[in-house]
Design a protein around this motif. Structure first.
Motif, PDB file in Angstrom:
ATOM      1  N   LEU A 133       0.797  -1.224   0.000  1.00 39.22           N
ATOM      2  CA  LEU A 133       0.000   0.000   0.000  1.00 39.22           C
ATOM      3  C   LEU A 133       0.829   1.274   0.000  1.00 39.22           C
ATOM      4  O   LEU A 133       0.333   2.338  -0.371  1.00 39.22           O
ATOM      5  CB  LEU A 133      -0.923   0.001   1.225  1.00 39.22           C
ATOM      6  N   CYS A 134       2.089   1.160   0.428  1.00 40.40           N
ATOM      7  CA  CYS A 134       2.904   2.357   0.584  1.00 40.40           C
ATOM      8  C   CYS A 134       4.386   1.985   0.452  1.00 40.40           C
ATOM      9  O   CYS A 134       4.835   1.033   1.095  1.00 40.40           O
ATOM     10  CB  CYS A 134       2.626   2.994   1.945  1.00 40.40           C
ATOM     11  N   ILE A 174      -6.452   6.338  -0.220  1.00 39.73           N
ATOM     12  CA  ILE A 174      -6.176   5.148  -1.022  1.00 39.73           C
ATOM     13  C   ILE A 174      -7.303   4.969  -2.047  1.00 39.73           C
ATOM     14  O   ILE A 174      -8.488   5.042  -1.700  1.00 39.73           O
ATOM     15  CB  ILE A 174      -6.082   3.895  -0.133  1.00 39.73           C
TER      16      ILE A 174
END
Length: 276
Positions: free
Chosen positions: A100-101, A114
């Motif tokens: 996600l990051c 997101i």
């Protein structure tokens, strides 16, 4: 998915009208510790301030207006709730964050949006169920299905970061980086690199936060324990050391926290914490 009962992180339990934790399915054990689902309905013109001491980790959170990734925190914080609302969050394991990051340290103490319309739509639909118990189960199941399809397989570094987190969370005698390094058979510098990459905060910050979670839980659950006894059980040098850490992160001394708990027990005021 059964509900998880845990006192960790709940600073003022009497302020929790509706809050549930739901265990993540076994196939997501490397990615999600649990789902947390609060609901609130605050009378018009009033607000509810929620003081939080989150776990040293990131959270993926779905709310009616979108999906956000909340980065790891270095301090306690609060949120003022108003009106009617809900949230469905996932407390992420370090191995999940890479999906996600790229740089969790870059979102420390902050939140980013997101783009996950499928996740948002599925959870919003589930939370609209007429029965609250059905909504909770369906929302957690929808979140789990999305995560299983979307999160990339854990790499070696992510699994190592998970192992480090598990050691810190489960062994209150761990208070130094060299203890972790010895247990996982790597150098102290490697421990630092791994936690920076997959958690976003230094290993000592993770240790400190877990010990403070434990300290708050013991102070709350056992009124016979003195602050000095809590400090000794958790590896602090003395009462003053625990008090200094407690005050720096939570903004109040352990004794003041205990007095606040007593005041809450004698009050009929209802509040709601929004925290993983």
């Amino acid at each position: 998915m059964p509900q998880v009962i845990s006192g960790r992180g709940v600073l003022y339990p009497t302020r929790l009208p509706t809050f549930q934790r739901v265990a993540a399915p076994a196939e997501l054990a490397d990615f999600i510790r649990w789902f947390w689902i609060p609901r609130w309905d605050i009378p018009l013109g009033r607000s509810s301030r929620q003081h939080v001491l989150p776990f040293p980790a990131s959270n993926l959170v779905v709310e009616p207006n979108g999906v956000t990734l909340q980065g790891p925190t270095t301090r306690a914080s609060y949120r003022d709730l108003r009106g009617k609302g809900w949230a469905v969050g996932a407390l992420l394991r370090p191995a999940a964050v890479a999906s996600l990051c790229d740089e969790p340290s870059g979102i420390r103490d902050s939140t980013i949006t997101i783009d996950a319309p499928e996740l948002h739509g599925a959870v919003v639909t589930a939370m609209q169920s007429e029965r609250e118990t059905d909504a909770t189960a369906h929302a957690a199941a929808a979140f789990a299905s999305w995560a299983e399809a979307r999160l990339t397989p854990a790499d070696e570094g992510g699994l190592l970061a998970n192992a480090i987190e598990d050691l810190i969370a489960s062994d209150s005698e761990i208070i130094r980086i060299d203890q972790i390094a010895k247990l996982v058979n790597i150098t102290a510098r490697h421990v630092q690199r791994v936690t920076h990459r997959y958690v976003g905060v230094p290993p000592l910050a993770i240790i400190r936060r877990y010990r403070l979670q434990e300290a708050a839980e013991r102070i709350r659950e056992d009124s016979s324990l003195t602050i000095g006894q809590v400090a000794a059980e958790l590896g602090y040098a003395d009462h003053a050391h625990l008090t200094r850490d407690f005050r720096q992160v939570l903004g109040l001394a352990p004794a003041d926290y205990r007095r606040g708990l007593r005041a809450d027990a004698q009050s009929d005021a209802v509040d709601l914490r929004l925290a993983p």
